[in-house]
Design a protein around this motif. Structure first.
Motif, PDB file in Angstrom:
ATOM      1  N   ALA A 195      30.023  48.021  57.883  1.00  0.00           N
ATOM      2  CA  ALA A 195      29.153  48.319  56.487  1.00  0.00           C
ATOM      3  C   ALA A 195      30.077  48.039  55.375  1.00  0.00           C
ATOM      4  O   ALA A 195      31.240  48.196  55.335  1.00  0.00           O
ATOM      5  N   ARG A 196      29.414  47.685  54.221  1.00  0.00           N
ATOM      6  CA  ARG A 196      30.147  47.258  52.953  1.00  0.00           C
ATOM      7  C   ARG A 196      29.371  47.657  51.756  1.00  0.00           C
ATOM      8  O   ARG A 196      28.225  47.731  51.775  1.00  0.00           O
ATOM      9  N   TYR A 197      30.021  48.220  50.862  1.00  0.00           N
ATOM     10  CA  TYR A 197      29.601  48.696  49.617  1.00  0.00           C
ATOM     11  C   TYR A 197      30.447  47.727  48.621  1.00  0.00           C
ATOM     12  O   TYR A 197      31.758  47.713  48.319  1.00  0.00           O
ATOM     13  N   GLN A 198      29.601  47.024  47.674  1.00  0.00           N
ATOM     14  CA  GLN A 198      30.420  45.989  46.647  1.00  0.00           C
ATOM     15  C   GLN A 198      29.941  46.392  45.293  1.00  0.00           C
ATOM     16  O   GLN A 198      28.697  46.427  44.959  1.00  0.00           O
ATOM     17  N   LEU A 199      30.761  46.807  44.388  1.00  0.00           N
ATOM     18  CA  LEU A 199      30.582  46.988  43.177  1.00  0.00           C
ATOM     19  C   LEU A 199      30.644  46.003  42.096  1.00  0.00           C
ATOM     20  O   LEU A 199      31.870  45.316  42.273  1.00  0.00           O
ATOM     21  N   ASN A 200      29.674  45.340  41.605  1.00  0.00           N
ATOM     22  CA  ASN A 200      29.661  44.274  40.719  1.00  0.00           C
ATOM     23  C   ASN A 200      29.634  44.180  39.492  1.00  0.00           C
ATOM     24  O   ASN A 200      28.563  44.923  38.833  1.00  0.00           O
ATOM     25  N   ARG A 201      30.736  43.926  38.595  1.00  0.00           N
ATOM     26  CA  ARG A 201      30.521  44.037  37.288  1.00  0.00           C
ATOM     27  C   ARG A 201      30.974  42.745  36.470  1.00  0.00           C
ATOM     28  O   ARG A 201      31.451  41.742  37.149  1.00  0.00           O
ATOM     29  N   PRO A 202      30.814  42.426  35.161  1.00  0.00           N
ATOM     30  CA  PRO A 202      30.988  41.370  34.560  1.00  0.00           C
ATOM     31  C   PRO A 202      32.467  41.013  34.510  1.00  0.00           C
ATOM     32  O   PRO A 202      32.964  39.901  34.535  1.00  0.00           O
ATOM     33  N   TRP A 203      33.436  41.882  34.696  1.00  0.00           N
ATOM     34  CA  TRP A 203      34.797  41.581  34.827  1.00  0.00           C
ATOM     35  C   TRP A 203      35.317  41.250  36.296  1.00  0.00           C
ATOM     36  O   TRP A 203      36.347  40.804  36.407  1.00  0.00           O
ATOM     37  N   GLY A 204      34.299  41.476  37.245  1.00  0.00           N
ATOM     38  CA  GLY A 204      34.675  41.249  38.852  1.00  0.00           C
ATOM     39  C   GLY A 204      34.182  42.066  39.408  1.00  0.00           C
ATOM     40  O   GLY A 204      32.887  42.557  39.225  1.00  0.00           O
ATOM     41  N   ASN A 205      34.717  42.544  40.595  1.00  0.00           N
ATOM     42  CA  ASN A 205      34.130  43.316  41.574  1.00  0.00           C
ATOM     43  C   ASN A 205      35.088  44.365  42.440  1.00  0.00           C
ATOM     44  O   ASN A 205      36.298  43.654  42.468  1.00  0.00           O
ATOM     45  N   VAL A 206      34.473  45.095  43.064  1.00  0.00           N
ATOM     46  CA  VAL A 206      35.433  45.977  43.903  1.00  0.00           C
ATOM     47  C   VAL A 206      34.728  46.244  45.269  1.00  0.00           C
ATOM     48  O   VAL A 206      33.175  46.505  45.201  1.00  0.00           O
ATOM     49  N   ALA A 207      35.276  46.068  46.432  1.00  0.00           N
ATOM     50  CA  ALA A 207      34.425  46.308  47.738  1.00  0.00           C
ATOM     51  C   ALA A 207      34.929  47.205  48.574  1.00  0.00           C
ATOM     52  O   ALA A 207      36.296  47.060  48.598  1.00  0.00           O
ATOM     53  N   VAL A 208      34.383  48.022  49.280  1.00  0.00           N
ATOM     54  CA  VAL A 208      34.819  48.975  50.377  1.00  0.00           C
ATOM     55  C   VAL A 208      34.273  48.787  51.617  1.00  0.00           C
ATOM     56  O   VAL A 208      32.869  48.798  51.484  1.00  0.00           O
ATOM     57  N   ALA A 209      34.850  48.319  52.671  1.00  0.00           N
ATOM     58  CA  ALA A 209      33.967  48.201  53.923  1.00  0.00           C
ATOM     59  C   ALA A 209      34.818  48.855  55.108  1.00  0.00           C
ATOM     60  O   ALA A 209      35.958  49.362  55.203  1.00  0.00           O
TER      61      ALA A 209
ATOM     62  N   ARG B 125      38.522  42.142  42.830  1.00  0.00           N
ATOM     63  CA  ARG B 125      38.970  40.745  41.911  1.00  0.00           C
ATOM     64  C   ARG B 125      38.642  41.078  40.651  1.00  0.00           C
ATOM     65  O   ARG B 125      37.580  41.700  40.170  1.00  0.00           O
ATOM     66  N   TYR B 126      39.756  41.053  39.383  1.00  0.00           N
ATOM     67  CA  TYR B 126      39.537  41.183  38.136  1.00  0.00           C
ATOM     68  C   TYR B 126      39.769  40.156  37.307  1.00  0.00           C
ATOM     69  O   TYR B 126      40.677  39.424  37.485  1.00  0.00           O
ATOM     70  N   ASN B 127      38.664  39.519  36.732  1.00  0.00           N
ATOM     71  CA  ASN B 127      38.721  38.234  35.649  1.00  0.00           C
ATOM     72  C   ASN B 127      39.262  38.797  34.454  1.00  0.00           C
ATOM     73  O   ASN B 127      38.594  39.310  33.605  1.00  0.00           O
ATOM     74  N   TYR B 128      40.494  38.244  34.277  1.00  0.00           N
ATOM     75  CA  TYR B 128      41.357  38.694  32.722  1.00  0.00           C
ATOM     76  C   TYR B 128      40.832  37.705  31.600  1.00  0.00           C
ATOM     77  O   TYR B 128      41.184  38.067  30.622  1.00  0.00           O
ATOM     78  N   SER B 129      40.486  36.463  32.014  1.00  0.00           N
ATOM     79  CA  SER B 129      40.238  35.569  31.167  1.00  0.00           C
ATOM     80  C   SER B 129      39.076  34.368  31.629  1.00  0.00           C
ATOM     81  O   SER B 129      39.639  33.605  32.593  1.00  0.00           O
ATOM     82  N   GLY B 130      37.939  34.360  31.363  1.00  0.00           N
ATOM     83  CA  GLY B 130      36.940  33.452  31.919  1.00  0.00           C
ATOM     84  C   GLY B 130      37.091  33.540  33.467  1.00  0.00           C
ATOM     85  O   GLY B 130      36.741  34.769  33.863  1.00  0.00           O
ATOM     86  N   ASN B 131      37.172  32.406  34.205  1.00  0.00           N
ATOM     87  CA  ASN B 131      37.330  32.349  35.464  1.00  0.00           C
ATOM     88  C   ASN B 131      38.864  32.629  36.070  1.00  0.00           C
ATOM     89  O   ASN B 131      38.824  32.921  37.209  1.00  0.00           O
ATOM     90  N   SER B 132      39.625  33.029  35.283  1.00  0.00           N
ATOM     91  CA  SER B 132      41.119  33.370  35.654  1.00  0.00           C
ATOM     92  C   SER B 132      41.102  34.767  36.103  1.00  0.00           C
ATOM     93  O   SER B 132      40.433  35.698  35.497  1.00  0.00           O
ATOM     94  N   GLY B 133      41.679  35.063  37.450  1.00  0.00           N
ATOM     95  CA  GLY B 133      41.718  36.457  37.869  1.00  0.00           C
ATOM     96  C   GLY B 133      42.816  36.753  38.897  1.00  0.00           C
ATOM     97  O   GLY B 133      43.442  35.857  39.268  1.00  0.00           O
ATOM     98  N   LEU B 134      42.601  38.172  39.022  1.00  0.00           N
ATOM     99  CA  LEU B 134      43.567  38.725  39.983  1.00  0.00           C
ATOM    100  C   LEU B 134      42.739  39.160  40.961  1.00  0.00           C
ATOM    101  O   LEU B 134      41.661  39.696  40.866  1.00  0.00           O
ATOM    102  N   LEU B 135      43.378  39.045  42.239  1.00  0.00           N
ATOM    103  CA  LEU B 135      42.610  39.319  43.446  1.00  0.00           C
ATOM    104  C   LEU B 135      43.391  40.227  44.496  1.00  0.00           C
ATOM    105  O   LEU B 135      44.834  40.023  44.465  1.00  0.00           O
ATOM    106  N   ALA B 136      43.091  40.840  45.217  1.00  0.00           N
ATOM    107  CA  ALA B 136      43.772  42.039  46.099  1.00  0.00           C
ATOM    108  C   ALA B 136      42.943  42.334  47.433  1.00  0.00           C
ATOM    109  O   ALA B 136      41.784  42.403  47.179  1.00  0.00           O
TER     110      ALA B 136
END
Length: 492
Positions: A300-314, A349-360
């Motif tokens: 099961a997976r819930y994914q929160l999608n926002r303009p700045w990126g997303n967060v998922a819990v599975a 994933r957090y997009n800090y500038s355009g397509n540039s982003g941090l991921l974890a």
């Protein structure tokens, strides 16, 4: 009209001339005078005729255009109009290629199915700097410890095109919505060799169909957030990622605004220590010899999608059963026993500038080594999820983490840095002390797109491992390796 009148006058003059020749001879003087006058008239009429014909020819195109412009609109009964329309369609070519609904696709002639062919050709050029990573692609758990005979077998050079892949996508409108299908393969299948032909077998990666909220077929596991995966030239990539196994599955995804909640049942495969994991045979999947897969894995997976990126819990739940009754003992055990496994994933994933982003990505649980990429059991065919401990099948705890950053210097140039790690708590003596308990990997790359279909890249990879033995003066319990990898990708 004027041309017709002129022609009539000319014909009348010729007729009169004929009658004059038939008249008696005593009228000759009068006839001569009349003939001369008539000849002059004929010459004048012929000149007028030539001028009118020339003027008519010059005016023909403009007259045709004007005629089209002022064509009257005639009311046609509905039935007649329908008949006329059908007749026009029937006379048109029935089998023509037109643009499809998918990007860069076309429609199969005579159908509403859009078809798109895609993929890429990739060349990898790899040079080991120190140690060895188990060949190409990297197998971090194969790094030998320092002081061992294999530790001196580094400094290898590889070139390969096996990652090249081919895929086919279709889209067909139906009464229940769009039916989307996708099938893909690459050349990392078994067989072949480097001595002469460098041939290799084509293998299945994905094959699924999707309609509305349902997905059926083989696709990435639902226990993953693909948007938070790092970009590497290395085919295997960083250790510690949630291992999005390409699983046969049935998935239901529920949109919640911009978010998504998805559930799936997925193909199981026991991977306890000593399990004879399944290898496919031509036309058949063999029955396992010392375990039984009784129920599917549940995800099961819930994914929160926002303009700045997303967060998922599975989450994942699974059940493994050893059954070697009448067979070879495993850690002294013969019989049947079962154990449950569970896992939790937090990813984003957090997009800090355009397509540039941090991921974890962070994954942890018991009995889920199969779902953590790069675990020792993963590289060796599967063995790290459970073991026989004190006469019972017991799940093994594993955890994995990846952190990364991707920065776009421009639309054509980007760089990525990714660190990954795995920790597996092996119970001894169920597992040998040489079982690898800790791994780390580092990937640093720069990729350039000088042309839209062309990607050129350079990547540095460093990794290290550690087992549970006691180090001595001549043999360590740690090992490391590094390599440089260059790649060229031609997409189509």
């Amino acid at each position: 009209m004027r041309t017709a009148v002129t022609r009539f006058r000319l014909h009348a003059m010729v007729g009169a001339l004929a009658l004059a020749f038939a008249a008696p001879s005593h009228a000759a003087p009068d006839i001569d005078a009349k003939l001369k006058a008539m000849a002059e008239q004929i010459e004048s009429l012929q000149k007028q005729l030539r001028e009118l014909q020339a003027a008519s020819a010059a005016a023909a195109p403009s007259q045709a255009t004007a005629a089209q412009a002022v064509t009257p609109v005639v009311a046609v009964p509905a039935t007649a109009a329908a008949t006329t329309t059908v007749a026009a369609v029937d006379t048109a070519p029935a089998k023509v290629v037109t643009e499809g609904s998918l990007p860069n696709s076309w429609k199969l002639p005579g159908t509403n199915t859009s078809v798109k062919v895609g993929g890429y050709i990739k060349l990898d050029v790899i040079k080991d700097i120190s140690g060895g990573m188990g060949g190409n692609p990297t197998m971090i758990s194969y790094i030998p410890v320092k002081g061992s005979p294999l530790a001196h077998h580094g400094d290898n050079f590889y070139m390969s095109a096996r990652e090249s892949r081919l895929n086919l996508a279709t889209s067909t409108p139906t009464a229940w919505g769009e039916l989307y299908t996708f099938i893909e393969g690459d050349f990392y299948g078994a067989g072949g060799g480097e001595l002469y032909t460098n041939s290799s077998a084509f293998r299945l990666r994905h094959a699924y169909g999707k309609m509305d909220r349902w997905l059926a077929g083989q696709w990435w596991s639902n226990f993953a957030n693909l948007d938070a995966f790092p970009e590497t030239l290395d085919f295997n990539g960083a250790v510690g990622l949630p291992n999005a196994t390409r699983s046969p599955q049935l998935r239901y995804a529920m949109p919640l605004g911009t978010d998504e909640l998805a559930f799936a049942i997925e193909n199981p495969e026991a991977d306890f220590f000593g399990a004879n994991t399944i290898s496919f045979q031509t036309g058949q999947t063999m029955q396992p010899l010392n375990f039984t897969d009784k129920v599917p894995d549940l995800t099961a997976r819930y994914q929160l999608n926002r303009p700045w990126g997303n967060v998922a819990v599975a989450g994942v739940l699974r059940r493994m059963t050893i059954d070697n009754t009448g067979g070879t003992p495993i850690n002294g055990f013969v019989g049947e026993d079962s154990v449950n496994g569970y896992g939790l994933l937090v990813s984003g994933r957090y997009n800090y500038s355009g397509n540039s982003g941090l991921l974890a990505n962070f994954t942890t649980g018991e009995g889920i080594a199969r779902y953590i990429f790069g675990s020792p059991g993963f590289d060796e065919g599967g063995s790290d999820s459970a073991a026989i401990v004190d006469g019972k099948l017991k799940a093994t705890r594993s955890s994995g983490v990846t952190l990364g950053v991707q920065h776009f210097w421009s639309n054509q140039l980007r760089s990525s840095f990714t660190w990954g790690a795995i920790k597996t708590e092996h119970p001894h003596p169920a597992y040998p002390l040489t079982a690898i308990g800790k791994q780390q990997s580092f990937h640093v790359n720069t990729l350039w797109n000088p042309l839209p279909p062309l990607t050129l890249g350079l990547e540095y990879i460093y990794a290290r491992i550690e087992n549970d033995t006691q180090p001595t003066e001549t043999l360590s319990n740690k090992g490391d390796a590094s390599r440089i990898q260059a790649g060229a990708i031609l997409a189509f």
